[in-house]
Every structure is written in structure tokens, then in C-alpha cells.
Scaffold this motif. Structure first.
Motif, PDB file in Angstrom:
ATOM      1  N   GLU A 140       0.822  -1.202   0.000  1.00  0.00           N
ATOM      2  CA  GLU A 140       0.000   0.000   0.000  1.00  0.00           C
ATOM      3  C   GLU A 140       0.864   1.264   0.000  1.00  0.00           C
ATOM      4  O   GLU A 140       0.535   2.260  -0.603  1.00  0.00           O
ATOM      5  N   GLU A 187      -3.536  -4.075  -0.601  1.00  0.00           N
ATOM      6  CA  GLU A 187      -4.233  -2.797  -0.834  1.00  0.00           C
ATOM      7  C   GLU A 187      -3.468  -1.960  -1.869  1.00  0.00           C
ATOM      8  O   GLU A 187      -3.117  -0.805  -1.596  1.00  0.00           O
ATOM      9  N   GLY A 235      -4.813   1.472  -2.470  1.00  0.00           N
ATOM     10  CA  GLY A 235      -5.309   2.101  -1.251  1.00  0.00           C
ATOM     11  C   GLY A 235      -5.226   3.611  -1.221  1.00  0.00           C
ATOM     12  O   GLY A 235      -6.136   4.277  -0.746  1.00  0.00           O
ATOM     13  N   THR A 284      -7.811  -6.451  -0.033  1.00  0.00           N
ATOM     14  CA  THR A 284      -8.553  -5.194  -0.075  1.00  0.00           C
ATOM     15  C   THR A 284      -9.629  -5.203   1.006  1.00  0.00           C
ATOM     16  O   THR A 284     -10.083  -6.261   1.423  1.00  0.00           O
TER      17      THR A 284
END
Lengths: 374, 301
Positions: free
Chosen positions: B13, B90, B93, B122
């Protein structure tokens, strides 16, 4: 008389000329949403109404009284923000009573007055059981109720709400929408609610004010914006999934008007015959909803060749995004089938309903029944 | 085995780019480290750059890029390795909504082109529906259910999955089961929803327990009031949503939401009946498990 009148408002921030003569009226007891993408000026407009910003030029009237140069606390408004802005060390009761006890209103409300109003608004917001709790210990939904109660406790002429459900989870957000509608029906307070979420605006509003780049794109009821979008921008902003808007060309074939889309001729739905004659040029924009598309064999009449760019499941429905010669078409169906990215397929438009827009201005060619932006 | 021997590529992320290297060098890093020929590296970096629309940024350093561009560089660095497994945590993200939608289709496209197994983390169920063949729903360290999106919607293993995987928040109503002379009835307020023989048999075992009935707003059938077995209610709010509307209904067992087409939307104040289509009803035990889940084995993961 209007509850809120904004007349020829100008406001710049340095080089950015945000509002250049914006006008808006909201009638008494209406629930109005200011809706638009980030940067459209909706929050700035709310702050101008509240008196937290001053316009460069223009007038603001609340309940017929000019308030343009008056400070927030004499405007007779109630404000609730997305982050609630409660006093975390105070109880629910003291937070609710705060606007009544403010030094500026000394002597205006007796202790009995205050107690009575707190009880009433707590009942209205269903937070009676929480009155003695510290707000720091409440859930997000409860805090939002306290913030709304505090905004309403002085019986303001206008209730101003800035993204009131943003920090709530999906379930609470839906609950809060219904609560806001019930509360509005009960109290009848004129409300201006800022949101970026078209679903929320459709759900709660009597009137939606759709904004873009400091301009008002359209003012109308939720159904009006959905059925009679004034511009292609409105058509694509309101509704989920968004309307498809692609380039099309108006052709005359044997005396009949037909649309050419992606190299294929498409018959105009009868409802659009009168609309198409208003086109100032043969090139225009055609709008249609993602459910008005079907997959057909290549040899079918009206089959438009398309390339699958994306396919995804949205709930129980399949959504395909496909590229054609004239732009991207979104297709949504309950008839789920296997599809691969890059696959070539043929789409046919089932245009029982469609919208035509001017290519240059994006303005509708349909006759409008609702309010136009002023 | 240590990470580097596992033949997998990871995307985090928070990007984890090398701040002193430009985009080209960041993407090329996994190949340079392996000592692959320069011409080959150039070819592959350019190919990836094109896919991720980074051609114009190849000589820029990460700090001069937007969040979306950095995210794409991180993706590019993972994709260039052509590993057996991708792990993505993610990966979208930090991006704005429209970029998330655009890039998730790129990720899906790359996946279909290369068919490398991908494990994608996710919190966004919509994103999961868009990129995944199969969704594994986790909570508190446990796999709650795994399957296709439609399986999770139509046959959630438990209350958590039913609530989490939903386009509109699922209605939950208190319910009990009575047995009277061999006849099993599901009681939801005044309502006695129709049951299949199989469902009745399952419910016989939980007579008297406090249960919850789950029914998705899109599965609620609105009918004229007074029908046998239906739940009477009053429409208190109608929320238009374009082609359809959310109808909020007050009943003796609480509020519930229904989705109705705009043309079939009842008026506020109308008395109506809520009907429970047998194939769409879920019944949750106090421990949260769904008695009507079609394949209880799936819930064990």
C-alpha cells in the motif's frame, strides 16, 4: 418570500475565480442538496451562506433579510459539520445547550427554557438516554445525532449540513439518510446539505443544485435531474451506473433521420424525432443508460463492434466496459456470461429512451420541463 | 524459505520505492539485481511503462510524482518480474476513486494476459468483485467464506459475510421458530414466510431459539397488504435513486429497506405487505451461522 436567496455572487481565491455571478433561490421548508465533484465550490457556497466566508461582490438574503456582511451568529442558521465539531469533554446535554448558553446570547434563554429545548431536541434525535454521557464515548452515528440536535436547538431559519454522513459506515449512512428525511418532514426547517455523493443527494433532496467549476449546472428535483438532464455532465453525474454519452452523427437516409454510432446506423426512437431536428450540427452527443444495451451477433442490424476493456460483477449483475469507434460504452445486465478482456463482441443499442446533447456546449436538445440554472 | 527464493512479487500500500532512483531504475531494479542484459531490461521496462502509462515519467524521481503515479511505479516493479505468484496488499489504497477504478481494470487485464496466480488484499468489496475470480472473506484471523461474488451474495455462510458483502445494507429482523403438531413455522413479527421442506427440516432443530432473518433490500417483495404469511408495514420514507428507489418500511419488528423500480414505488404512508421469497431468505443462529447456506462446508474454508 424565499428562505434563502443568493444574488450575483462573486468570489475569488487568488487567481482562482470560483463564483462569477452565481444566483440561487431556495424556497421555505425545502431540503436542498449542493451536489458536485470536489473543487466545484459547493462547500465554499455553504460557508458563504453561513457567514464563514464573505463574498467579493453579491448579496445573500436569509428569510428576506440581507445578511451578506453580518457575522454567522446573527444569521439564524444551524450548522452541522462532517467531523461533528462537538466538545469532547462536555456531556451530550451541555453540547446540545451550548448555542443557547453562548455569551453572545446571555439573558436570551432562561434555565427552564434551555432545559425544555434540550429535552425536546433530544427526543427528536432519539438521544434522550445519552444526555448525561460524555460525547467522547459515543459512536459516530450518535455523535452525528448530537451535532444535528445542537444545530436545530435554536430553531434556526436554515439548517446547513456539510457532508453529514461522510464518516459513517454504509449501514449507518443509510439509516442517517432516512433519519434526515424524517426529521425534515417533522421540523420543516429549510435545509441546505452539501454532498459529493449523488446517491445521497437523490435520496434526501426535494431540490438538487448540481454544481461544476463554480457554476450551477442544473437545479431540479431528483427525478428531474435523472430524467431530464440539462447537460451531458448532469447525465453522467447523476445515476449509478452513469449514463453512457458517446459521439454520434445525425444522417438523413431516405428522408428519415438516423443516428450513426461507431460506423453503424441506429434508428432514432420516435420520442427523439422532434428533438433531433433541433440539432445545430450533424455531430452531437448521444446519451443512453447501461441497461439499454444488448450483446448481439455480428450480422444483426445495428450491431456495433466493440472491444471488452473491463468486466466486473456488481452485486448479481455483470458490467462490461467496451471500447467502440465512438467512445466507451458501459453495459449492465443480469444475464451473466463468460467474457474475456480484449474479447471482440457486438453491441446493439436498445434506444427506447435516449438523450441528445449539443457536441460543443453539452446542453440538451430535449425541451426542459424543470428549472434551468439561472 | 526466505522471501527472495519464493518466486513471488509483492506490491504494498505504501509503495516502498527507492527515493534516489528514477522511475526507470525503480521498475528495472528486480531485473538489474539478477544481472539481466541491459537491452532486455530496457525492452521490458518500456513495455511495462506503456501498460501503466508511465512513458512520460521514466526519468523522474518518486518525490516528483503524484500518489497515483507512485502506485503505478510500485505495480510496475512487481509486474516486471513475471513471478509465479503476485501478492498485492491494498495496492490501490492511496488512490483517488476514479484512478482506483481505472487501475483495477489494468490489474485485471494484466492478470488475464499472464494468468499468474494473484493474492490481492482489499477492504473494499466492490474492488474485490471487480478484480477477483474468487473472494476469501476474512475476519478476526479466520476465513469466513470463500467463493465467487454471487455465491457470497446468494448463500452467505454467516451474518458477517451477509452484512459485509452487500450492495445495500442487508435487513436483519428478529425471528423465532415454532413447531405445532409437526408443522414448523418461521415467525417474523406477524409474518410466517413460506419455507421449502428442506428449510423447514433445518429449522425444526432450532425451535425456540432467538434467530435473525436476513433479507437483502433488493430481494424484498412488496405486495398489497393483508396477504397470508406476509409482514404488514407502513412506508415511512421513499429515497429516489434514479431508475429505482429505496423504500423504508416500519414494521412491528423494526425498520427494513426495500428496493423498488421507480414506476412501482409506493407512496409515503402507504400500508403494504413485505413478502419473503423462499430462495432469498437467510436465517442466522445466535452464533452467526446461516442455517440456509447452501454449502456449509464452504464456511470452514
Amino acid at each position: 418570500m424565499t428562505a434563502l436567496a443568493i444574488e450575483r455572487l462573486f468570489k475569488s481565491f487568488g487567481q482562482l475565480r470560483l463564483f462569477q455571478g452565481l444566483s440561487l433561490n431556495v424556497e421555505p421548508t425545502k431540503y436542498a442538496c449542493l451536489l458536485g465533484p470536489s473543487g466545484c465550490g459547493k462547500t465554499t457556497l455553504l460557508r458563504l451562506i453561513a457567514g464563514l466566508e464573505s463574498p467579493d461582490v453579491g448579496e445573500i438574503f436569509i428569510d428576506g433579510l440581507p445578511v451578506t456582511n453580518r457575522p454567522p451568529h446573527v444569521r439564524d442558521i444551524g450548522l452541522a459539520f462532517q467531523n461533528y465539531a462537538l466538545y469532547p469533554h462536555l456531556s451530550v446535554r451541555d453540547n446540545l445547550a451550548f448555542p443557547l448558553r453562548a455569551p453572545i446570547r446571555r439573558g436570551q434563554f432562561t434555565a427552564a427554557d434551555i432545559a425544555q429545548r434540550v429535552t425536546r431536541v433530544a427526543k427528536q434525535m432519539q438521544i434522550e438516554a445519552l444526555l448525561n454521557q460524555s460525547v467522547g464515548l459515543l459512536s459516530g452515528g450518535q455523535q452525528q445525532r448530537v451535532a444535528l440536535g445542537r444545530a436545530l436547538i435554536r430553531h434556526p431559519k436554515i439548517l446547513l449540513l456539510d457532508e453529514p454522513t461522510t464518516h459513517l459506515d454504509a449501514r449507518l449512512r443509510h439509516e442517517m439518510r432516512a433519519e434526515l428525511k424524517l426529521l425534515h418532514r417533522d421540523a420543516g426547517t429549510t435545509t441546505v446539505h452539501v454532498t459529493h455523493d449523488q446517491q445521497e443527494a437523490l435520496a434526501v433532496s426535494d431540490v438538487i443544485v448540481l454544481m461544476r467549476d463554480g457554476n450551477i449546472e442544473q437545479v431540479g428535483s431528483p427525478l428531474d435531474l435523472y430524467q431530464n438532464p440539462y447537460t451531458a455532465f448532469v447525465a453522467q453525474f447523476v445515476g449509478d451506473p452513469p449514463m453512457n454519452v458517446i459521439d454520434a452523427r445525425l444522417n438523413q437516409t431516405a428522408g428519415d433521420l438516423v443516428l450513426e454510432v461507431g460506423g453503424v446506423e441506429v434508428a432514432l426512437p420516435p420520442a427523439l424525432d422532434n428533438v433531433a431536428v433541433r440539432a445545430s450540427s450533424a455531430e452531437l452527443l448521444l446519451g443512453f443508460r447501461p441497461k439499454q444495451v444488448e450483446i448481439v451477433e455480428a450480422d444483426q442490424p445495428g450491431a456495433i463492434p466493440a472491444l471488452v476493456q473491463m468486466h466486473e460483477m456488481v452485486g448479481r449483475e455483470l458490467q462490461i466496459t467496451a471500447r467502440t469507434g465512438n467512445g466507451v460504452i458501459r453495459y449492465r445486465t443480469t444475464r451473466v456470461r463468460q467474457v474475456r478482456l480484449g474479447e471482440r463482441l457486438h453491441l446493439r443499442l436498445a434506444l427506447n429512451e435516449a438523450w441528445l446533447f449539443d457536441l460543443k456546449t453539452g446542453v440538451t436538445l430535449q425541451k426542459q420541463t424543470g428549472d434551468r440554472p439561472s | 524459505m526466505p522471501p527472495r527464493q519464493r518466486d513471488m512479487a509483492m506490491v504494498f500500500e505504501n509503495y516502498a520505492l527507492y527515493p534516489h532512483l528514477d522511475v526507470f531504475a525503480n521498475i528495472a531494479m528486480p531485473l538489474s539485481a539478477k544481472g539481466i542484459a541491459k537491452s532486455e531490461i530496457r525492452r521490458r521496462v518500456e513495455e511495462i511503462g506503456e501498460v501503466l502509462k508511465l512513458q512520460g515519467q521514466m526519468r523522474q524521481q518518486p518525490r516528483t510524482l503524484s500518489g497515483g503515479q507512485r502506485q503505478r511505479v510500485a505495480l510496475g516493479r512487481a509486474l516486471i518480474r513475471e513471478p509465479r505468484i503476485f501478492l498485492m496488499d491494498e495496492p490501490l489504497g492511496h488512490l483517488e476513486a476514479y484512478l482506483r477504478v481505472e487501475l483495477r481494470s489494468e490489474i485485471r487485464r494484466l492478470h488475464e494476459e499472464r494468468s499468474a496466480t494473484t493474492v490481492y488484499i482489499t477492504h473494499d468489496q466492490e474492488e474485490a468483485g471487480a478484480v477477483a475470480d474468487r473472494i476469501v472473506v476474512m475476519e478476526q484471523g479466520r476465513v469466513q467464506q470463500s467463493g465467487r461474488l454471487t455465491d457470497l451474495i446468494d448463500s452467505p455462510a454467516n451474518r458477517f459475510v451477509a452484512s459485509f458483502i452487500s450492495e445495500w445494507p442487508i435487513n436483519m429482523l428478529p425471528a423465532t421458530v415454532t413447531t405445532n403438531g409437526g408443522r414448523t413455522a418461521l415467525c417474523v413479527g406477524e409474518a410466517r414466510p413460506a419455507l421449502t421442506d428442506c428449510q423447514a427440516a433445518v429449522l425444526r432443530g432450532v425451535a425456540g431459539e432467538s434467530l435473525e432473518l436476513g433479507l437483502r433490500p433488493e430481494d424484498v417483495e412488496l405486495v398489497p397488504p393483508g396477504g397470508p404469511g406476509d409482514l404488514p408495514g407502513r412506508v415511512i420514507v421513499v429515497e429516489p435513486q434514479g431508475g429505482m428507489a429505496v423504500i423504508v418500511i416500519e414494521t412491528s419488528v423494526g425498520r427494513l429497506n426495500a428496493i423498488a423500480e421507480t414506476e412501482r414505488t409506493p407512496n409515503v404512508g402507504a400500508l403494504i405487505g413485505v413478502s419473503f421469497p423462499p430462495g432469498r431468505v437467510h436465517v442466522f443462529k445466535p452464533d452467526g451461522s446461516n442455517l440456509f447456506a447452501r454449502d456449509p462446508a464452504a464456511s470452514k474454508g
